[in-house]
Design a protein around this motif. Structure first.
Motif, PDB file in Angstrom:
ATOM      1  N   TYR A  52      19.247 -16.136  -9.567  1.00  0.00           N
ATOM      2  CA  TYR A  52      18.849 -14.838  -9.034  1.00  0.00           C
ATOM      3  C   TYR A  52      17.873 -15.051  -7.888  1.00  0.00           C
ATOM      4  CZ  TYR A  52      14.507 -15.506 -11.679  1.00  0.00           C
ATOM      5  OH  TYR A  52      13.322 -16.001 -12.164  1.00  0.00           O
ATOM      6  N   ILE A 103      15.264 -12.675  -4.879  1.00  0.00           N
ATOM      7  CA  ILE A 103      14.786 -11.459  -4.219  1.00  0.00           C
ATOM      8  C   ILE A 103      14.893 -11.664  -2.715  1.00  0.00           C
ATOM      9  CG2 ILE A 103      12.780 -10.005  -3.781  1.00  0.00           C
ATOM     10  CD1 ILE A 103      11.825 -10.507  -6.559  1.00  0.00           C
ATOM     11  N   THR A 104      15.719 -10.842  -2.074  1.00  0.00           N
ATOM     12  CA  THR A 104      15.859 -10.910  -0.625  1.00  0.00           C
ATOM     13  C   THR A 104      15.199  -9.682  -0.004  1.00  0.00           C
ATOM     14  OG1 THR A 104      17.979  -9.743  -0.546  1.00  0.00           O
ATOM     15  CG2 THR A 104      18.053 -12.133  -0.949  1.00  0.00           C
ATOM     16  N   THR A 162      18.155  -6.788  -0.872  1.00  0.00           N
ATOM     17  CA  THR A 162      18.878  -6.719  -2.138  1.00  0.00           C
ATOM     18  C   THR A 162      18.282  -7.683  -3.153  1.00  0.00           C
ATOM     19  OG1 THR A 162      20.467  -8.415  -1.415  1.00  0.00           O
ATOM     20  CG2 THR A 162      21.054  -6.099  -1.015  1.00  0.00           C
ATOM     21  N   PHE A 163      18.585  -7.394  -4.420  1.00  0.00           N
ATOM     22  CA  PHE A 163      18.304  -8.335  -5.498  1.00  0.00           C
ATOM     23  C   PHE A 163      19.636  -8.969  -5.872  1.00  0.00           C
ATOM     24  CE2 PHE A 163      17.850  -9.499  -9.982  1.00  0.00           C
ATOM     25  CZ  PHE A 163      16.679 -10.243  -9.925  1.00  0.00           C
ATOM     26  N   TYR A 188      17.999  -2.272  -3.080  1.00  0.00           N
ATOM     27  CA  TYR A 188      16.788  -1.729  -3.704  1.00  0.00           C
ATOM     28  C   TYR A 188      16.820  -0.202  -3.775  1.00  0.00           C
ATOM     29  CZ  TYR A 188      15.011  -6.445  -3.104  1.00  0.00           C
ATOM     30  OH  TYR A 188      14.859  -7.809  -3.163  1.00  0.00           O
ATOM     31  N   LEU A 214       8.530 -10.118 -10.813  1.00  0.00           N
ATOM     32  CA  LEU A 214       9.782  -9.479 -10.429  1.00  0.00           C
ATOM     33  C   LEU A 214       9.649  -7.964 -10.440  1.00  0.00           C
ATOM     34  CD1 LEU A 214      12.361 -11.685 -12.373  1.00  0.00           C
ATOM     35  CD2 LEU A 214      12.056 -11.578  -9.896  1.00  0.00           C
ATOM     36  N   GLU A 233       7.389  -6.862  -7.487  1.00  0.00           N
ATOM     37  CA  GLU A 233       8.004  -7.076  -6.185  1.00  0.00           C
ATOM     38  C   GLU A 233       9.174  -6.115  -5.973  1.00  0.00           C
ATOM     39  OE1 GLU A 233       8.182  -9.047  -2.443  1.00  0.00           O
ATOM     40  OE2 GLU A 233       6.678  -8.855  -4.019  1.00  0.00           O
ATOM     41  N   ILE A 234       9.997  -5.940  -6.994  1.00  0.00           N
ATOM     42  CA  ILE A 234      11.124  -5.011  -6.863  1.00  0.00           C
ATOM     43  C   ILE A 234      10.621  -3.585  -6.697  1.00  0.00           C
ATOM     44  CG2 ILE A 234      13.107  -4.025  -8.070  1.00  0.00           C
ATOM     45  CD1 ILE A 234      13.591  -6.758  -9.306  1.00  0.00           C
ATOM     46  N   LEU A 268       9.478  -3.229  -3.097  1.00  0.00           N
ATOM     47  CA  LEU A 268      10.593  -3.159  -2.168  1.00  0.00           C
ATOM     48  C   LEU A 268      11.412  -1.888  -2.364  1.00  0.00           C
ATOM     49  CD1 LEU A 268      11.694  -6.900  -2.386  1.00  0.00           C
ATOM     50  CD2 LEU A 268      10.611  -5.769  -0.435  1.00  0.00           C
ATOM     51  N   THR A 269      11.494  -1.401  -3.591  1.00  0.00           N
ATOM     52  CA  THR A 269      12.219  -0.163  -3.852  1.00  0.00           C
ATOM     53  C   THR A 269      11.516   1.024  -3.210  1.00  0.00           C
ATOM     54  OG1 THR A 269      13.038  -1.025  -5.952  1.00  0.00           O
ATOM     55  CG2 THR A 269      13.100   1.352  -5.658  1.00  0.00           C
TER      56      THR A 269
END
Length: 535
Positions: free
Chosen positions: A67, A69-70, A73-74, A90, A137, A140-141, A144-145
């Protein structure tokens, strides 16, 4: 690309190994019953082979699972023989949940589940990562979301939430600046409230526990009747006139047995429901981190997650008769593809608190003032009266028919159900209502589980009018309001029941007009429409 925790390799190897070891037992035993060429002795050399193959597959799955994190996208890549690559934008991510069992907490591991719009199923699950990696995670998500654009289906682009200016939210000591990743406490479920929540709620899913208990007792009780009913069921029913066994039992004693068994089932289900509620909501905390709600709950299995406020579709206040009697209620929120009782889990903002406090939370969260509900026409109450009278007549007819083929006497006592018909019709009627606000539509339904749902106009997907045969004869209609949230059998779409057809058409037109107006205003003001600061 990142890999799961090394202990995940051990877990996957053990799980696949046990599966591979056990499958030959079932396959060989079934085949040997139909095919003479299959020898039961094959198990002794097939089972070790299955164990080795299963362990190898589990290890291969671990090394092939990655997996990352870009920026947009995840990404998740998985699969041994059939590779699957997923790029999760995201802007489509609704929730990031973290769960830990007892053993996982001891080992410092966690399961990360990522939910997206479009259904209650989990889009990606990471079994397992370290606790600090799970928190990284999620943070960070979430970050970014918050910076990603809203999906076109939900309307214009949303930005970060503005500060709450609602008069119900007063500044306090928690309003001082702090790290965005440090949650601001909003609500803690006290133990007294937890016990009250457990004793005033009933979860039908707990009904599986009595079934499992009966199966266990049945296997342990060699004297059970024909291997179907444990002996203790007869022992409990016998003092009340139940049969000592099923052999040659008359209809009357059998009915007593059924009634006593139903009471036992309900009592055990209630206890199991209370235990589940305590275990599931123990230590419930709700906080605010940036523009998200963050929660944590659970005793044996610990859950934590985030609820993006910009993805909230509707807010619902729930209360049953017992909770109303003691002055308590609960508050639920729904996001796109992820709602109460969905496969991904429930989204309870406040499991149980004082009704005044919960309604104040709902008003501050949505910005709506106390609604003035409109009731359906009185013709609807007469419709419910006829409906319940028909149900009562069917029950009486069933009792009369049973008396013709059995020794049942005084079947006419069943007519006592008609006493409950008028109050049942009245209670259904008085608990229905709707309010059409400038920015929100509010719908109230239900007596045993009353729900008051607040829906912002800009979250409405469709508004449809439904009419049954009986409604068409009476000139009535029901208005169904659909949002992007996930619905289940026990938690259906918000519906305004049994209003005049002209009123239904008027409400449908009003909803469509105010939806377009709300979308235009949001496009100009770039406003979330909801507040995360409802302390």
């Amino acid at each position: 690309m990142n890999r799961l925790h090394p202990l995940s390799a051990v877990s996957m190897a053990l799980q696949r190994g046990v599966t591979g070891f056990s499958m030959p037992f079932f396959v060989v035993m079934i085949l040997s019953s139909f095919v003479d060429a299959v020898d039961i002795g094959w198990v002794f050399w097939l089972a070790p082979i299955g164990l080795v193959v299963g362990v190898g597959y589990g290890l291969a799955y671990y090394y092939r699972f990655t997996y990352a994190i870009t920026a947009d996208t995840f990404d998740v890549t998985s699969g041994v023989f059939s590779r699957r690559s997923r790029e999760i934008p995201y802007r489509r991510i609704q929730n990031v949940d973290v769960s830990q069992g007892v053993l996982q907490r001891v080992l410092g591991l966690a399961v990360v589940s990522i939910e997206t719009a479009g259904g209650g199923d989990t889009e990606a699950t990471l079994n397992y990562v370290a606790e600090d990696e799970a928190e990284r995670l999620r943070s960070e998500i979430r970050r970014l979301t918050a910076g990603a654009e809203e999906p076109p289906v939900d309307g214009p682009t949303d930005s970060a939430a503005a500060a709450d200016t609602s008069p119900a939210a007063e500044p306090g000591p928690d309003d001082r600046p702090r790290d965005a990743d440090t949650p601001i406490p909003l609500f803690d479920l006290e133990f007294r409230e937890l016990v009250l929540y457990a004793t005033t709620s009933f979860r039908w899913g707990a009904a599986i526990f009595p079934v499992m208990l009966v199966v266990f007792l049945q296997s342990a009780d060699s004297d059970s009747q024909a291997g179907a009913v444990p002996a203790f069921v007869f022992d409990v029913a016998h003092p009340f006139g139940g049969p000592a066994s099923l052999d040659g039992a008359a209809v009357g004693p059998l009915l007593v047995l059924i009634a006593i068994t139903a009471l036992q089932w309900a009592a055990v289900t209630y206890v199991a429901s209370a235990i589940y509620t305590v275990a599931n909501y123990y230590g419930f905390h709700l906080g605010r981190a940036g523009d998200d709600f963050v929660y944590e709950r659970g005793l044996i299995q610990r859950y934590s997650g985030s609820i993006p406020v910009e993805k909230v579709q509707s807010v619902t206040v729930t209360e049953n008769p017992l909770q109303r009697l003691v002055g308590y209620a609960g508050l639920w929120v729904e996001t796109a593809g992820y709602g109460p009782d969905s496969g991904g889990g429930s989204q309870s903002a406040v499991p149980l608190a004082g009704s005044d406090r919960v309604y104040r939370f709902a008003e501050t969260l949505t910005g709506i003032e106390s609604p003035r509900f409109r009731s359906p026409p009185t013709l609807a109450r007469r419709r419910y009266l006829v409906r319940y009278a028909i149900i009562g007549a069917i029950l009486v007819a069933a009792a009369a028919g049973l008396a013709q083929v059995s020794s049942l006497e005084r079947w006419y006592v069943a007519a006592i159900v008609f006493v409950a018909v008028p109050p049942a019709a009245h209670l259904r009627y008085v608990n229905l209502g709707y309010a059409v606000g400038d920015d929100h539509l509010v719908i109230r339904t239900g007596f045993w589980k009353r729900r008051t749902t607040v829906i912002p106009y800009y979250r409405i997907q469709t508004v449809s009018t439904r009419r049954s045969i009986f409604q068409r004869r009476l000139g009535l209609a029901s208005l169904v309001v659909d949002t992007a949230s996930s619905r289940t059998f026990s938690w259906g779409m918000p519906t305004i029941y049994d209003v005049d057809l002209e009123t239904a058409r008027e409400l449908q037109g009003t909803g469509r007009e105010r939806l377009q107006s709300a979308l235009r205003e949001r496009a100009r003001g770039d406003d979330l429409g909801l507040s995360v600061d409802f302390t």
